[in-house]
Every structure is written in C-alpha cells, then in structure tokens.
Design a protein around this motif. Structure first.
Motif, PDB file in Angstrom:
ATOM      1  N   PRO A 120       0.845  -1.201   0.000  1.00  0.00           N
ATOM      2  CA  PRO A 120       0.000   0.000   0.000  1.00  0.00           C
ATOM      3  C   PRO A 120       0.882   1.254   0.000  1.00  0.00           C
ATOM      4  CG  PRO A 120      -0.573  -1.508   1.807  1.00  0.00           C
ATOM      5  CD  PRO A 120       0.725  -1.966   1.251  1.00  0.00           C
ATOM      6  N   PRO A 121       0.317   2.436  -0.284  1.00  0.00           N
ATOM      7  CA  PRO A 121       1.120   3.664  -0.214  1.00  0.00           C
ATOM      8  C   PRO A 121       1.772   3.820   1.161  1.00  0.00           C
ATOM      9  CG  PRO A 121      -1.005   4.107  -1.232  1.00  0.00           C
ATOM     10  CD  PRO A 121      -1.066   2.702  -0.728  1.00  0.00           C
ATOM     11  N   VAL A 122       3.020   4.272   1.159  1.00  0.00           N
ATOM     12  CA  VAL A 122       3.780   4.404   2.413  1.00  0.00           C
ATOM     13  C   VAL A 122       3.047   5.292   3.407  1.00  0.00           C
ATOM     14  CG1 VAL A 122       5.951   5.168   3.446  1.00  0.00           C
ATOM     15  CG2 VAL A 122       5.966   4.073   1.219  1.00  0.00           C
ATOM     16  N   SER A 123       2.538   6.427   2.925  1.00  0.00           N
ATOM     17  CA  SER A 123       1.874   7.377   3.833  1.00  0.00           C
ATOM     18  C   SER A 123       0.635   6.765   4.478  1.00  0.00           C
ATOM     19  CB  SER A 123       1.508   8.665   3.086  1.00  0.00           C
ATOM     20  OG  SER A 123       0.744   8.367   1.935  1.00  0.00           O
ATOM     21  N   THR A 124      -0.079   5.904   3.727  1.00  0.00           N
ATOM     22  CA  THR A 124      -1.251   5.220   4.275  1.00  0.00           C
ATOM     23  C   THR A 124      -0.844   4.280   5.396  1.00  0.00           C
ATOM     24  OG1 THR A 124      -2.347   5.334   2.120  1.00  0.00           O
ATOM     25  CG2 THR A 124      -3.226   3.759   3.705  1.00  0.00           C
ATOM     26  N   MET A 125       0.269   3.585   5.200  1.00  0.00           N
ATOM     27  CA  MET A 125       0.746   2.657   6.224  1.00  0.00           C
ATOM     28  C   MET A 125       1.176   3.414   7.484  1.00  0.00           C
ATOM     29  SD  MET A 125       2.914   0.073   3.763  1.00  0.00           S
ATOM     30  CE  MET A 125       3.236  -1.168   4.994  1.00  0.00           C
ATOM     31  N   ILE A 126       1.882   4.526   7.288  1.00  0.00           N
ATOM     32  CA  ILE A 126       2.320   5.340   8.433  1.00  0.00           C
ATOM     33  C   ILE A 126       1.106   5.876   9.187  1.00  0.00           C
ATOM     34  CG2 ILE A 126       3.555   7.432   9.129  1.00  0.00           C
ATOM     35  CD1 ILE A 126       5.517   5.366   8.186  1.00  0.00           C
ATOM     36  N   GLU A 127       0.094   6.314   8.431  1.00  0.00           N
ATOM     37  CA  GLU A 127      -1.123   6.849   9.052  1.00  0.00           C
ATOM     38  C   GLU A 127      -1.798   5.791   9.931  1.00  0.00           C
ATOM     39  OE1 GLU A 127      -5.377   8.894   7.744  1.00  0.00           O
ATOM     40  OE2 GLU A 127      -4.416   7.394   6.462  1.00  0.00           O
ATOM     41  N   LYS A 128      -1.741   4.546   9.498  1.00  0.00           N
ATOM     42  CA  LYS A 128      -2.382   3.461  10.248  1.00  0.00           C
ATOM     43  C   LYS A 128      -1.543   2.981  11.430  1.00  0.00           C
ATOM     44  CE  LYS A 128      -5.209   1.734   6.435  1.00  0.00           C
ATOM     45  NZ  LYS A 128      -5.444   0.627   5.475  1.00  0.00           N
ATOM     46  N   GLY A 129      -0.397   3.637  11.646  1.00  0.00           N
ATOM     47  CA  GLY A 129       0.421   3.298  12.795  1.00  0.00           C
ATOM     48  C   GLY A 129       1.504   2.275  12.537  1.00  0.00           C
ATOM     49  N   VAL A 130       1.722   1.938  11.261  1.00  0.00           N
ATOM     50  CA  VAL A 130       2.783   0.985  10.927  1.00  0.00           C
ATOM     51  C   VAL A 130       4.136   1.627  11.239  1.00  0.00           C
ATOM     52  CG1 VAL A 130       3.901  -0.300   9.055  1.00  0.00           C
ATOM     53  CG2 VAL A 130       1.406  -0.162   9.157  1.00  0.00           C
ATOM     54  N   SER A 131       4.947   0.959  12.032  1.00  0.00           N
ATOM     55  CA  SER A 131       6.256   1.493  12.422  1.00  0.00           C
ATOM     56  C   SER A 131       7.264   1.284  11.296  1.00  0.00           C
ATOM     57  CB  SER A 131       6.757   0.783  13.674  1.00  0.00           C
ATOM     58  OG  SER A 131       7.058  -0.569  13.375  1.00  0.00           O
ATOM     59  N   PRO A 132       8.393   2.012  11.317  1.00  0.00           N
ATOM     60  CA  PRO A 132       9.439   1.761  10.320  1.00  0.00           C
ATOM     61  C   PRO A 132       9.891   0.299  10.309  1.00  0.00           C
ATOM     62  CG  PRO A 132       9.839   3.877  11.372  1.00  0.00           C
ATOM     63  CD  PRO A 132       8.688   3.243  12.101  1.00  0.00           C
ATOM     64  N   GLU A 133       9.994  -0.327  11.500  1.00  0.00           N
ATOM     65  CA  GLU A 133      10.377  -1.741  11.548  1.00  0.00           C
ATOM     66  C   GLU A 133       9.355  -2.607  10.825  1.00  0.00           C
ATOM     67  OE1 GLU A 133      12.094  -0.009  15.426  1.00  0.00           O
ATOM     68  OE2 GLU A 133      10.292   0.266  14.206  1.00  0.00           O
ATOM     69  N   ASP A 134       8.065  -2.373  11.115  1.00  0.00           N
ATOM     70  CA  ASP A 134       7.016  -3.183  10.491  1.00  0.00           C
ATOM     71  C   ASP A 134       6.909  -2.907   8.992  1.00  0.00           C
ATOM     72  OD1 ASP A 134       6.390  -4.458  12.843  1.00  0.00           O
ATOM     73  OD2 ASP A 134       4.786  -3.063  13.394  1.00  0.00           O
ATOM     74  N   LEU A 135       7.236  -1.684   8.593  1.00  0.00           N
ATOM     75  CA  LEU A 135       7.242  -1.347   7.171  1.00  0.00           C
ATOM     76  C   LEU A 135       8.262  -2.216   6.437  1.00  0.00           C
ATOM     77  CD1 LEU A 135       6.447   0.417   4.751  1.00  0.00           C
ATOM     78  CD2 LEU A 135       8.007   2.168   5.590  1.00  0.00           C
ATOM     79  N   LEU A 136       9.447  -2.352   7.016  1.00  0.00           N
ATOM     80  CA  LEU A 136      10.469  -3.198   6.390  1.00  0.00           C
ATOM     81  C   LEU A 136      10.081  -4.667   6.447  1.00  0.00           C
ATOM     82  CD1 LEU A 136      13.848  -1.556   7.495  1.00  0.00           C
ATOM     83  CD2 LEU A 136      12.598  -1.291   5.342  1.00  0.00           C
ATOM     84  N   LYS A 137       9.399  -5.080   7.513  1.00  0.00           N
ATOM     85  CA  LYS A 137       8.937  -6.468   7.603  1.00  0.00           C
ATOM     86  C   LYS A 137       7.905  -6.766   6.513  1.00  0.00           C
ATOM     87  CE  LYS A 137       9.729  -6.854  12.590  1.00  0.00           C
ATOM     88  NZ  LYS A 137       9.086  -6.856  13.927  1.00  0.00           N
ATOM     89  N   GLU A 138       7.055  -5.781   6.214  1.00  0.00           N
ATOM     90  CA  GLU A 138       6.065  -5.945   5.140  1.00  0.00           C
ATOM     91  C   GLU A 138       6.766  -6.171   3.805  1.00  0.00           C
ATOM     92  OE1 GLU A 138       2.676  -5.782   4.714  1.00  0.00           O
ATOM     93  OE2 GLU A 138       2.250  -5.786   6.861  1.00  0.00           O
ATOM     94  N   ILE A 139       7.901  -5.487   3.615  1.00  0.00           N
ATOM     95  CA  ILE A 139       8.603  -5.565   2.335  1.00  0.00           C
ATOM     96  C   ILE A 139       9.465  -6.823   2.249  1.00  0.00           C
ATOM     97  CG2 ILE A 139      10.290  -4.443   0.826  1.00  0.00           C
ATOM     98  CD1 ILE A 139       9.426  -1.763   2.142  1.00  0.00           C
ATOM     99  N   ALA A 140      10.241  -7.081   3.301  1.00  0.00           N
ATOM    100  CA  ALA A 140      11.264  -8.125   3.225  1.00  0.00           C
ATOM    101  C   ALA A 140      10.891  -9.432   3.914  1.00  0.00           C
ATOM    102  CB  ALA A 140      12.579  -7.594   3.803  1.00  0.00           C
ATOM    103  N   GLY A 141       9.849  -9.401   4.730  1.00  0.00           N
ATOM    104  CA  GLY A 141       9.519 -10.602   5.487  1.00  0.00           C
ATOM    105  C   GLY A 141      10.249 -10.599   6.819  1.00  0.00           C
TER     106      GLY A 141
END
Length: 296
Positions: free
Chosen positions: A200-221
C-alpha cells in the motif's frame, strides 16, 4: 509519536534497508514555511529522502539536495546530516493543485519534470562529492531511485509519502530506501520487486500506525531482517545569530555603514527555518569595526 528511522539488512545481507517515520519533522517544516498541501508533499518527500540518505554516511558528513524541475514550486532545497537532523524549504511554498489521475496530490505538476536532481555530499574531505541526474517523473520517489542507479551505480527502490490534512497540516509522512548489494541473485531482486508492487502507499501505512520496523517487515519478510540501528529524526537548523553576524561582517565596512545610515538596524532571516535575527545600531557599529580590522 516520535519520528525515527531504522537501518537494517535483509535477505541475508543482500539488501540494505532503511525506513523512516517523518510525520512531525515534515509537520515542523510545514508550520515554519506555511506550505500549502502540494508544496508540503513535495518538500516532505524530499526531506524524508534526505534524512534517510544522511543516515548512510559516517561521522560529521552532511548532504544537500537540490531539485529544480521547472514547476511552479521552484527549487526544493534539503540539508541533512548523519544524526537524523534535516531541514528544507521550497522557493514558492504557496502551491497547491487538485488530485492527479491516481487521486493523489499532484506533486509532479508542482515540481515539474524538465530539470535536475542534484546531491552534494560534504564528507569532510577537500573535495565535495556531487552527483546530478535529470528528473524522470517529478514524483520524487522515482527520481531518487534513478539517482541511485545512474549517479551512484546502486540499484535501489525508494518509496516516499506524505498525507496532508484539509487544513494543510501533516497527517502522516515517511519512506523507505532499499539497495541491492553486489552479486545479489536475480531471484532475490525479483521477490523484492513483487513485494514492493503489492505494498500500500507508504503514507497510508504510516497513518495506520505501521512502524518503520514493520514497514520493512512488510517488504522483506520478518525472518529476513537484521536490524542494525535506530535513531530519532527531527527538523533541526544550524543557523544562529553568530553565523549571520559573521556573514554580515564579510559584507565589509562600507556596506555596513550604508545600512547604518539608511536604516540604523538590520533584520536577517534564515531560508531553511524562517528564524529572524535582529541587529541594532550598536551591533552594526561593532560589526563595521570588525570588518575594518579584518581589512587591515
């Protein structure tokens, strides 16, 4: 929530990964410069890229990004160091357009597409490193991706996003940079590309409270990540009255005397943070004397 970034390795060290939440940082820039929504999105994306790129350097290094796309926003200037500190401004902060075909803020229209992205790195050496590439989209994420590939010869993926409220304040901002290390198998690159496409768009994920760590987990596993470092990100300006004083002394005694004669005072303003510094007649006289001593 406090802004911060994380640095990590993914896919067994084959991918260098950085992710950041920059909501408050971009919000501070918006407040200081009174940027309208589209200008805020453009400046916020550039600042987010800048602070992540700064984290890649070592020591007291710093970098300056200049984006000139020929659009109504004018130039975007961003300055960042290795400690998560970043500042920036746009030539024309009062630029805003309706949404583009994708329903997003039309950053490309504000920035323009016929121009350049320049990165100057001050590594504390005699010569500064400078790289420049033509803009490929004006959306900035693609432009930074192209910069890494063309100027630094590092295949990369850059995602940047800023969500703006109806009152032009910043609701969410953040981004990621993924870089492919030498001799990485094509299968890893293909897997990474597929994961990014489904994101999903990065800003949408940040808005939903996704942390930088979880953002990378979404991408890389989750199992593929090794986190190396985490540190805060903030808007910070290195300007000071003393620095402006030194700059005014460099104008010379004659120029300072004309300021004294015409106005009897001087007011300077920092482009990066909009902070103002006032010098009265007595201070101007002292600076004039200092300029004359330097000349002798």
């Amino acid at each position: 929530m406090v802004d911060y970034l994380v640095r990590a390795l993914a896919y067994g060290g084959k991918i260098r990964a950085i992710a950041a939440r920059t909501t408050e940082t971009v919000g501070e820039a918006q407040r200081r410069h009174d940027t309208l929504a589209t200008a805020t999105a453009a400046l916020g994306r550039a600042m987010t890229a800048g602070v992540m790129m700064g984290s890649m350097m070592k020591g007291d290094s710093r970098l300056t990004i200049k984006i000139e796309g020929g659009g109504p926003i004018g130039a975007i200037i961003v300055d960042a160091n290795t400690n998560g500190e970043v500042r920036g401004y746009v030539s024309n902060p009062h630029v805003h357009f309706g949404p583009n075909e994708q329903g997003k803020l039309d950053v490309a229209r504000a920035v323009g597409k016929s121009g350049t992205l320049t990165v100057v790195k001050d590594l504390g050496l005699k010569e500064k490193f400078s790289g420049q590439v033509p803009l490929v989209s004006g959306e900035l994420g693609e432009d930074f991706t192209y910069y890494f590939a063309a100027s630094e010869q590092v295949p990369s993926a850059v995602g940047l996003g800023v969500l703006v409220n109806p009152d032009h304040s910043v609701r969410a901002a953040g981004g990621f940079i993924l870089q492919v290390m030498p001799e990485t198998p094509e299968s890893v690159v293909a897997d990474l590309e597929n994961r990014i496409k489904g994101l999903p768009p990065v800003s949408t994920m940040i808005e939903k409270g996704v942390s930088p760590e979880d953002l990378l987990k979404e991408i890389a596993g989750e199992g593929e990540l090794k986190f190396l470092e985490r540190f805060p990100v903030r808007f910070a300006c290195s300007c000071s009255k003393e620095k402006f004083k030194d700059a005014m002394i460099s104008l010379g005694g004659e120029e300072l005397q004309s300021i004294i004669d015409e106005d009897g005072f001087a007011e300077t303003q920092c482009r990066f943070c909009n902070e103002k510094y006032f010098f009265n007649r007595e201070e101007l006289e002292e600076m004039k004397a200092a300029a004359q001593r330097k000349k002798q």
